[in-house]
Design a protein around this motif. Structure first.
Motif, PDB file in Angstrom:
ATOM      1  N   LEU A 279       5.710   9.909   8.804  1.00 32.83           N
ATOM      2  CA  LEU A 279       4.903   9.389   9.906  1.00 32.83           C
ATOM      3  C   LEU A 279       3.583   8.820   9.371  1.00 32.83           C
ATOM      4  N   ALA A 280       2.976   9.548   8.438  1.00 33.14           N
ATOM      5  CA  ALA A 280       1.700   9.097   7.862  1.00 33.14           C
ATOM      6  C   ALA A 280       1.898   7.757   7.157  1.00 33.14           C
ATOM      7  N   ALA A 281       2.975   7.644   6.382  1.00 33.82           N
ATOM      8  CA  ALA A 281       3.248   6.398   5.662  1.00 33.82           C
ATOM      9  C   ALA A 281       3.511   5.268   6.647  1.00 33.82           C
ATOM     10  N   LEU A 282       4.270   5.571   7.686  1.00 31.99           N
ATOM     11  CA  LEU A 282       4.608   4.549   8.680  1.00 31.99           C
ATOM     12  C   LEU A 282       3.344   4.037   9.380  1.00 31.99           C
ATOM     13  N   LEU A 283       2.451   4.970   9.735  1.00 31.70           N
ATOM     14  CA  LEU A 283       1.228   4.566  10.426  1.00 31.70           C
ATOM     15  C   LEU A 283       0.353   3.716   9.506  1.00 31.70           C
ATOM     16  N   GLY A 284       0.305   4.080   8.222  1.00 31.49           N
ATOM     17  CA  GLY A 284      -0.449   3.282   7.249  1.00 31.49           C
ATOM     18  C   GLY A 284       0.129   1.875   7.143  1.00 31.49           C
ATOM     19  N   TRP A 285       1.444   1.819   7.109  1.00 32.85           N
ATOM     20  CA  TRP A 285       2.122   0.519   7.037  1.00 32.85           C
ATOM     21  C   TRP A 285       1.776  -0.315   8.264  1.00 32.85           C
ATOM     22  N   MET A 286       1.741   0.347   9.423  1.00 32.05           N
ATOM     23  CA  MET A 286       1.428  -0.365  10.664  1.00 32.05           C
ATOM     24  C   MET A 286       0.001  -0.904  10.641  1.00 32.05           C
ATOM     25  N   GLY A 287      -0.915  -0.089  10.141  1.00 33.40           N
ATOM     26  CA  GLY A 287      -2.304  -0.537  10.022  1.00 33.40           C
ATOM     27  C   GLY A 287      -2.392  -1.771   9.134  1.00 33.40           C
ATOM     28  N   ALA A 288      -1.636  -1.738   8.026  1.00 36.17           N
ATOM     29  CA  ALA A 288      -1.623  -2.880   7.108  1.00 36.17           C
ATOM     30  C   ALA A 288      -1.068  -4.114   7.816  1.00 36.17           C
ATOM     31  N   TRP A 289       0.006  -3.902   8.557  1.00 36.98           N
ATOM     32  CA  TRP A 289       0.639  -5.029   9.253  1.00 36.98           C
ATOM     33  C   TRP A 289      -0.327  -5.670  10.246  1.00 36.98           C
ATOM     34  N   LEU A 290      -0.994  -4.808  11.029  1.00 36.79           N
ATOM     35  CA  LEU A 290      -1.952  -5.320  12.014  1.00 36.79           C
ATOM     36  C   LEU A 290      -3.069  -6.093  11.324  1.00 36.79           C
ATOM     37  N   SER A 291      -3.575  -5.497  10.240  1.00 35.79           N
ATOM     38  CA  SER A 291      -4.692  -6.106   9.545  1.00 35.79           C
ATOM     39  C   SER A 291      -4.282  -7.444   8.929  1.00 35.79           C
ATOM     40  N   LEU A 292      -3.087  -7.486   8.351  1.00 32.36           N
ATOM     41  CA  LEU A 292      -2.619  -8.723   7.722  1.00 32.36           C
ATOM     42  C   LEU A 292      -2.458  -9.826   8.764  1.00 32.36           C
ATOM     43  N   SER A 293      -1.895  -9.476   9.919  1.00 35.47           N
ATOM     44  CA  SER A 293      -1.681 -10.533  10.898  1.00 35.47           C
ATOM     45  C   SER A 293      -3.003 -11.002  11.506  1.00 35.47           C
ATOM     46  N   ARG A 294      -4.032 -10.142  11.382  1.00 37.20           N
ATOM     47  CA  ARG A 294      -5.325 -10.512  11.939  1.00 37.20           C
ATOM     48  C   ARG A 294      -6.184 -11.237  10.906  1.00 37.20           C
ATOM     49  N   HIS A 295      -6.127 -10.791   9.668  1.00 33.74           N
ATOM     50  CA  HIS A 295      -7.107 -11.256   8.680  1.00 33.74           C
ATOM     51  C   HIS A 295      -6.567 -12.207   7.619  1.00 33.74           C
ATOM     52  N   LEU A 296      -5.245 -12.264   7.463  1.00 30.99           N
ATOM     53  CA  LEU A 296      -4.714 -13.116   6.403  1.00 30.99           C
ATOM     54  C   LEU A 296      -4.424 -14.490   6.978  1.00 30.99           C
ATOM     55  N   HIS A 297      -5.279 -15.432   6.640  1.00 33.14           N
ATOM     56  CA  HIS A 297      -5.084 -16.771   7.187  1.00 33.14           C
ATOM     57  C   HIS A 297      -4.403 -17.665   6.164  1.00 33.14           C
TER      58      HIS A 297
END
Lengths: 298, 217
Positions: A279-297
């Protein structure tokens, strides 16, 4: 396939490298995530323990049927035979009033009080084990038995277990809500660290794009980074829960033995530990996904 | 090999960088692109790896219409091109060796094979003994050679360079020109935008001159 595996190995290595390169940041993030996760994980562990304890104390629900003090042997015998032949009754145990008196005289504290009583205040009683243990069936039996001639009172001995059960369900809901809230915190922490990562890796991202890197190639190390950071947080949470359990174990056993119950807190079992890490790994992955879709242009 | 057909490129704000540009570069050619500052040399070069897209017209590279390429296909186009950027775009947080390794890591070349190819590329530009150095420790000429090594390590058929001899003294610049020539001699198509046309032995090399976004006659 081989190339794909190679890409993943490289990305994982790169993520690990970045984590190790900033040990203080990594440790702080892991602590924040870990302590946030330790609360629901610890709460869950406590709940499971209490539930197990409750199950052990009240193995099966039973009904106590008390005769009135005025009822004679005839009524008692009649009641006994009716109970024994009832299709919904699995077993009946008769507790004569003399036995109850004798037993309570021996018990500490109230023995002397009972000794001083002019006559036996206890009624004859039956302990009835029903076939069905559903609350509805128990209630039906109680209503039926109380109408038998000479029966004064019928008590559902499992009522408190049901209340405890309801309470535990409520507590479980609270822990789940807590887990959801703190899980969101984990996602937020990863979101932010990945944002900083993207900023510091800006040049590398740009150059990689110019040299023909796909989006997947650029994103992969960040996903691994998020998942690894989550995993580190999960490890911290696991350790916190473990240490707490081991510290509480002695005092809890002592307390339980004062109440005459042998009880030991059990440590997080393997499946739940694995669930915590996943669960911890999955949540970290989700945070990364959100951040990438927001910040990676592009 | 590289074809521009009636290419217009206008930047937001109404600046026209290229207008009605038609040209063609054959396989194995070495071409010098010259012209005044702001003539559109950099823009022309950026259209080839699809860093910029034309406003109108077609850019065809290796038979592929780059101007209509899907976003997801662009990385694979770029892997077949060697590009040397005006500002070099070296990564200063890693060694010379790892800078040259990057295109191969992106392409997924197995590490042992990749290591050999990185050393071969460094050898060709004369930087083999500096593989462990960090880019900041290199001189201007060495940094330019590092950029070249990174551009050629994936063995592209086309090499594109934007002002590779800028800020270099004449001797160093001549070295760089020689490196480009040696790649051209083994069959690589080379397109170089430069102010130093004289260094490239103009009588031996085809020259395209731009003026205000158009071919100068």
């Amino acid at each position: 396939m081989k190339g794909w595996l190679l890409h993943h190995r490289k990305a994982a290595e790169q993520a690990l490298h970045r984590l190790v390169a900033t040990p203080v940041n990594t440790l702080l993030s892991a602590m924040v995530v870990g302590i946030a996760l330790a609360l629901p994980a610890g709460g869950n562990m406590l709940l499971v323990n209490v539930q197990q304890l409750a199950q052990r104390i009240a193995a099966a629900p039973q009904l106590s049927v008390f005769m009135s003090l005025e009822s004679g042997k005839k009524e008692v015998d009649e009641t006994e035979s009716r109970l024994r032949h009832h299709p919904q009754v699995r077993d009946v145990r008769f507790v004569p009033r003399e036995d109850t008196l004798r037993r309570l005289k021996q018990s500490e504290g109230i023995g002397e009080v009972i000794e001083s009583l002019p006559r036996n205040p206890f009624p004859d009683a039956f302990v009835v084990l029903p076939r069905s243990e559903t609350p509805e069936a128990l209630e039906t039996l109680r209503a039926e038995f109380v109408k038998y001639p000479g029966v004064e009172h019928v008590q559902l001995d499992s009522a408190w277990v049901q209340k405890l059960d309801a309470l535990l369900r409520l507590a479980r809901l609270a822990v789940t809500l807590l887990a959801a809230a703190l899980g969101t915190a984990l996602v937020a922490v990863t979101f932010n660290t990945i944002r900083l990562q993207i900023l510091t890796q800006d040049a590398e991202i740009e150059v990689s794009r110019l040299l023909g890197a796909t989006d997947a190639f650029i994103r992969r190390p960040f996903y691994y980074f998020g998942a690894l950071q989550g995993l580190a947080g999960g490890a911290v949470a696991w350790l916190v829960v473990l240490c707490t359990t081991l510290l509480l174990r002695g005092p809890v056993s002592e307390l339980a033995s004062l109440y005459g119950v042998g009880f030991t807190l059990y440590v997080l079992p393997l499946p739940e530990s694995i669930l915590l890490f996943a669960l911890a790994a999955l949540l970290g992955w989700m945070g990364a996904w959100l951040s990438l879709s927001r910040h990676l242009h592009d | 090999m590289i074809r521009f057909e009636q290419v217009d490129k206008r930047y937001p704000g109404g600046i026209t960088a290229l207008a009605d540009l038609t040209l063609s570069i054959e396989s194995g050619e070495m071409v010098i692109l010259s012209g005044h500052s702001g003539a559109g040399k950099s823009t022309l070069l950026k259209l080839i790896p699809a860093i910029e897209r034309p406003t109108q017209g077609m850019v065809i590279v290796n038979g592929q219409n780059v101007s209509a390429l899907k976003r997801a296909a662009v990385p694979y186009l770029r892997r077949n091109l060697g590009v040397i950027f005006q500002d070099q775009k070296l990564l200063y947080d890693r060694s010379v060796f790892n800078n040259v390794m990057l295109p191969l890591a992106i392409a997924g070349v197995p590490p042992r094979d990749a290591g050999r190819r990185v050393r071969a590329a460094l050898d060709k530009v004369g930087l083999l003994d500096r593989e462990k150095a960090m880019p900041v420790a290199l001189s201007g000429g060495e940094q330019q050679r590092l950029a070249i090594a990174r551009a050629v390590v994936a063995r592209p058929s086309i090499l594109v360079a934007d002002e590779p001899t800028a800020h270099l003294d004449d001797d160093t610049a001549r070295d760089i020109v020689a490196v480009f020539r040696s790649f051209n001699q083994v069959g690589v198509t080379v397109l170089v935008a430069t102010h130093h046309e004289a260094l490239f032995a103009p009588n031996m090399t085809r020259r395209i001159t731009l003026s205000h976004g158009r071919l100068a006659q």
